[in-house]
Enzyme design. Structure first.
Site, PDB file in Angstrom:
ATOM      1  N   CYS A  87      36.483  29.869  24.030  1.00 17.19           N
ATOM      2  CA  CYS A  87      37.219  30.290  25.231  1.00 17.19           C
ATOM      3  C   CYS A  87      38.619  29.682  25.277  1.00 17.19           C
ATOM      4  CB  CYS A  87      36.441  29.906  26.489  1.00 17.19           C
ATOM      5  SG  CYS A  87      34.758  30.494  26.458  1.00 17.19           S
ATOM      6  N   CYS A 210      29.763  31.993  38.745  1.00 15.54           N
ATOM      7  CA  CYS A 210      30.050  32.284  37.322  1.00 15.54           C
ATOM      8  C   CYS A 210      31.305  33.127  37.169  1.00 15.54           C
ATOM      9  CB  CYS A 210      28.902  33.084  36.712  1.00 15.54           C
ATOM     10  SG  CYS A 210      27.288  32.311  36.833  1.00 15.54           S
ATOM     11  N   SER A 211      32.057  32.885  36.103  1.00 12.83           N
ATOM     12  CA  SER A 211      33.092  33.833  35.704  1.00 12.83           C
ATOM     13  C   SER A 211      32.375  35.050  35.137  1.00 12.83           C
ATOM     14  CB  SER A 211      34.016  33.210  34.662  1.00 12.83           C
ATOM     15  OG  SER A 211      33.275  32.825  33.523  1.00 12.83           O
ATOM     16  N   ILE A 213      32.049  38.831  32.811  1.00 12.73           N
ATOM     17  CA  ILE A 213      32.317  39.407  31.485  1.00 12.73           C
ATOM     18  C   ILE A 213      33.500  40.366  31.677  1.00 12.73           C
ATOM     19  CG2 ILE A 213      31.310  40.779  29.609  1.00 12.73           C
ATOM     20  CD1 ILE A 213      29.804  38.153  30.061  1.00 12.73           C
ATOM     21  N   LYS A 332      37.148  32.834  37.495  1.00  9.27           N
ATOM     22  CA  LYS A 332      36.127  33.328  38.411  1.00  9.27           C
ATOM     23  C   LYS A 332      36.470  34.705  38.978  1.00  9.27           C
ATOM     24  CE  LYS A 332      32.780  33.894  40.948  1.00  9.27           C
ATOM     25  NZ  LYS A 332      32.982  35.296  40.720  1.00  9.27           N
ATOM     26  N   HIS A 336      37.551  36.675  32.891  1.00  6.97           N
ATOM     27  CA  HIS A 336      37.580  35.759  31.754  1.00  6.97           C
ATOM     28  C   HIS A 336      37.338  36.492  30.433  1.00  6.97           C
ATOM     29  CE1 HIS A 336      37.255  32.233  29.370  1.00  6.97           C
ATOM     30  NE2 HIS A 336      35.994  31.935  29.566  1.00  6.97           N
TER      31      HIS A 336
HETATM   32  N1  COA Z   1      31.035  37.175  39.889  1.00  2.58           N
HETATM   33  C1  COA Z   1      30.945  38.099  40.864  1.00  2.58           C
HETATM   34  N2  COA Z   1      30.345  39.289  40.692  1.00  2.58           N
HETATM   35  C2  COA Z   1      29.830  39.551  39.493  1.00  2.58           C
HETATM   36  C3  COA Z   1      29.905  38.626  38.419  1.00  2.58           C
HETATM   37  C4  COA Z   1      30.533  37.406  38.654  1.00  2.58           C
HETATM   38  N3  COA Z   1      30.623  36.511  37.690  1.00  2.58           N
HETATM   39  N4  COA Z   1      29.300  39.178  37.341  1.00  2.58           N
HETATM   40  C5  COA Z   1      28.875  40.398  37.719  1.00  2.58           C
HETATM   41  N5  COA Z   1      29.191  40.618  39.017  1.00  2.58           N
HETATM   42  C6  COA Z   1      28.838  41.786  39.824  1.00  2.58           C
HETATM   43  C7  COA Z   1      29.130  43.079  39.119  1.00  2.58           C
HETATM   44  O1  COA Z   1      30.409  43.574  39.454  1.00  2.58           O
HETATM   45  C8  COA Z   1      28.045  43.979  39.657  1.00  2.58           C
HETATM   46  O2  COA Z   1      28.412  44.408  40.938  1.00  2.58           O
HETATM   47  P1  COA Z   1      28.067  45.916  41.414  1.00  2.58           P
HETATM   48  O3  COA Z   1      26.560  46.016  41.330  1.00  2.58           O
HETATM   49  O4  COA Z   1      28.613  45.973  42.795  1.00  2.58           O
HETATM   50  O5  COA Z   1      28.758  46.808  40.428  1.00  2.58           O
HETATM   51  C9  COA Z   1      26.863  43.031  39.845  1.00  2.58           C
HETATM   52  O6  COA Z   1      27.437  41.728  40.005  1.00  2.58           O
HETATM   53  C10 COA Z   1      25.911  43.019  38.676  1.00  2.58           C
HETATM   54  O7  COA Z   1      26.676  42.959  37.484  1.00  2.58           O
HETATM   55  P2  COA Z   1      26.064  42.822  36.055  1.00  2.58           P
HETATM   56  O8  COA Z   1      27.125  43.165  35.061  1.00  2.58           O
HETATM   57  O9  COA Z   1      24.756  43.577  35.979  1.00  2.58           O
HETATM   58  O10 COA Z   1      25.778  41.260  36.001  1.00  2.58           O
HETATM   59  P3  COA Z   1      24.913  40.546  34.936  1.00  2.58           P
HETATM   60  O11 COA Z   1      23.690  40.013  35.617  1.00  2.58           O
HETATM   61  O12 COA Z   1      24.708  41.389  33.736  1.00  2.58           O
HETATM   62  O13 COA Z   1      25.859  39.316  34.534  1.00  2.58           O
HETATM   63  C11 COA Z   1      26.389  37.002  34.662  1.00  2.58           C
HETATM   64  C12 COA Z   1      26.151  38.294  35.439  1.00  2.58           C
HETATM   65  C13 COA Z   1      26.741  35.902  35.637  1.00  2.58           C
HETATM   66  C14 COA Z   1      25.108  36.633  33.910  1.00  2.58           C
HETATM   67  C15 COA Z   1      27.538  37.258  33.653  1.00  2.58           C
HETATM   68  O14 COA Z   1      28.696  37.612  34.363  1.00  2.58           O
HETATM   69  C16 COA Z   1      27.821  36.006  32.814  1.00  2.58           C
HETATM   70  O15 COA Z   1      27.148  35.765  31.810  1.00  2.58           O
HETATM   71  N6  COA Z   1      28.834  35.200  33.191  1.00  2.58           N
HETATM   72  C17 COA Z   1      29.169  33.987  32.463  1.00  2.58           C
HETATM   73  C18 COA Z   1      30.161  34.302  31.361  1.00  2.58           C
HETATM   74  C19 COA Z   1      30.358  33.087  30.469  1.00  2.58           C
HETATM   75  O16 COA Z   1      29.461  32.330  30.155  1.00  2.58           O
HETATM   76  N7  COA Z   1      31.611  32.932  29.996  1.00  2.58           N
HETATM   77  C20 COA Z   1      31.955  31.844  29.110  1.00  2.58           C
HETATM   78  C21 COA Z   1      32.101  30.607  29.887  1.00  2.58           C
HETATM   79  S1  COA Z   1      32.336  29.172  28.902  1.00  2.58           S
END
Ligand code: COA
Length: 387
Positions: A87, A210-211, A213, A332, A336
């Protein structure tokens, strides 16, 4: 070493960009940066492109050549180098470009960052990101990034009494800042209650901790400071470009509640810049999870260890507070796209220092800092920029 200036800025909108390909994104950001510098592509002498995992996200490697080819710069046979530090790939691409210009090896360089993450499912994306941890000793036994940062959060809560509300306030503040950023992935304002009641991801971290995708790209044009005014009336000067490493595995660290490479990189940067923490007017820090911002503002020594949570809840890190943090909305809310984040941070700070940040402008900002973390802190890159 000679002084370096940023004279051109480009950044795409961040989000789920299904209508744009990897190459569309980096061409858009690169052209914006060149146009901003009033420069043609033919003047560019070298490219550095931060990218973490295009091999998994879009099954494409060799992106240095791809970027040079599709940006039209292959006709000049420019050296084009992919830079990878998870990252922190973008921050490292920026530092690599700065070193190339500072060392007089090149005069005009583009440092860019790009990631297209949403073409695969979230599960596969999470596994791709887990490659930034120790695959054998962490990822292979199920320690995903939300899981690793959740362990840091639990330890921080235990050691310093950091509360669930303080963590949530990081997300509330960054969504508020993001609501004023046209490039941000999420522009909705949220409340502490909505963070605390969002779905659990890895206890105690919830969805809104969480941040996301993200797809996106960003680029800056670097030149020697003495040539900066050929290209812009508002050059941004690089006062320090610093990097530090630590163990790749979290379990090998001295502490679960500090990222030591942040403190080391920051100490080196402030020494080079001959500046104090109190000189920083605005900062973009690596808030991949809410706990990461609290640890960053402590490890950068903007706040005493353990005081990051209370300071956030008191509004000290919001626009108008003591030191505005993540005016872009941070990882966030702005999003990211891992390889692009470090460059986007520099674009945001440069816009703040130019006075071009619109509704999220920090009044009178003259000096800013960027802080970009790879993995759980195996690589940290810190830049100090001044107008
Ligand atoms: N913050 C706010 N809303 C989020 C979000 C986030 N981080 N991630 C997804 N959403 C929302 C989406 O827009 C979607 O909304 P909608 O239903 O109104 O369209 C809903 O939440 C579901 O989204 P989805 O894509 O199905 O989420 P997911 O469960 O597949 O993924 C996480 C969510 C948190 C698991 C994923 O964003 C993640 O892995 N984040 C961490 C990324 C990371 O590790 N980066 C590197 C860091 S070192």
């Amino acid at each position: 070493m000679r002084e370096v200036a940023i004279v051109g800025l480009g950044c795409t909108k961040f989000g789920e960009m299904w209508d744009k390909s990897f190459r569309d994104l980096f061409i858009e950001a690169g052209l914006m940066a060149l146009e901003d510098a009033g420069m043609s592509g033919a003047q560019v002498e070298a490219l550095y492109g931060g990218n973490m995992s295009s091999g998994i996200f879009i099954q494409q490697e060799h992106v240095g050549a791809l970027i040079a080819d599709y940006s039209g710069l292959i006709s000049n046979n420019v050296p084009s180098t992919r830079v990878e530090a998870a990252c922190a790939s973008g921050g490292l691409a920026l530092r690599s470009g700065i070193i190339a210009v500072a060392s007089e090896y090149h005069d005009i360089v583009i440092s860019a960052g790009i990631e297209k993450m949403t073409d695969i499912g979230a599960e596969k994306a999470m596994d791709a990101l887990a490659a930034a941890a120790d695959r054998e000793w962490e990822a292979a036994v199920g320690a995903t990034f939300p899981g690793l940062y959740a362990m840091m959060a639990r330890a921080h809560m235990h050691e310093f009494g950091t509360t669930r509300e303080q963590l949530a306030q990081v997300a509330v503040k960054n969504h508020y800042h993001g609501s004023m950023n046209p490039r941000a992935q999420f522009r909705n304002r949220i409340t502490i209650d909505s963070v605390i009641s969002s779905p659990l991801v890895a206890d105690p971290l919830r969805l809104f901790d969480c941040s996301p995708i993200t797809d996106g790209a960003a680029a800056v044009v670097l030149v020697p400071a003495e040539r900066a005014r050929e290209f812009t009336d508002t050059p941004i000067y690089v006062k320090a470009a610093s990097q530090a490493s630590d163990t790749i595995s979290l379990h090998d660290r001295r502490s679960l509640t500090s990222i030591d490479a942040t403190t080391v990189a920051a100490d080196r940067a402030f020494k080079t810049a001959r500046l104090e923490r109190s000189n920083i007017d605005v900062a973009e820090v690596h808030d991949c999870f809410t706990i990461a911002e609290i640890m960053a503002i402590e490890d950068l020594r903007f706040f005493e260890k353990g005081r990051g949570g209370p300071a956030t809840l008191a509004g000290d890190t919001a626009i108008g507070g003591k030191i505005p943090i993540n005016t872009s909305g941070g990882l966030k809310a702005c999003g990211h796209p891992v390889g692009a984040t470090g460059i986007k941070q520099a674009v945001e700070i440069a816009e703040q220092l130019r006075g071009d940040a619109g509704k999220r402008q920090v009044e009178g900002a003259e000096i800013g800092l960027t802080h970009n973390v790879g993995g759980t802190g195996g690589t940290v890159v810190v830049h100090i920029l001044a107008r």
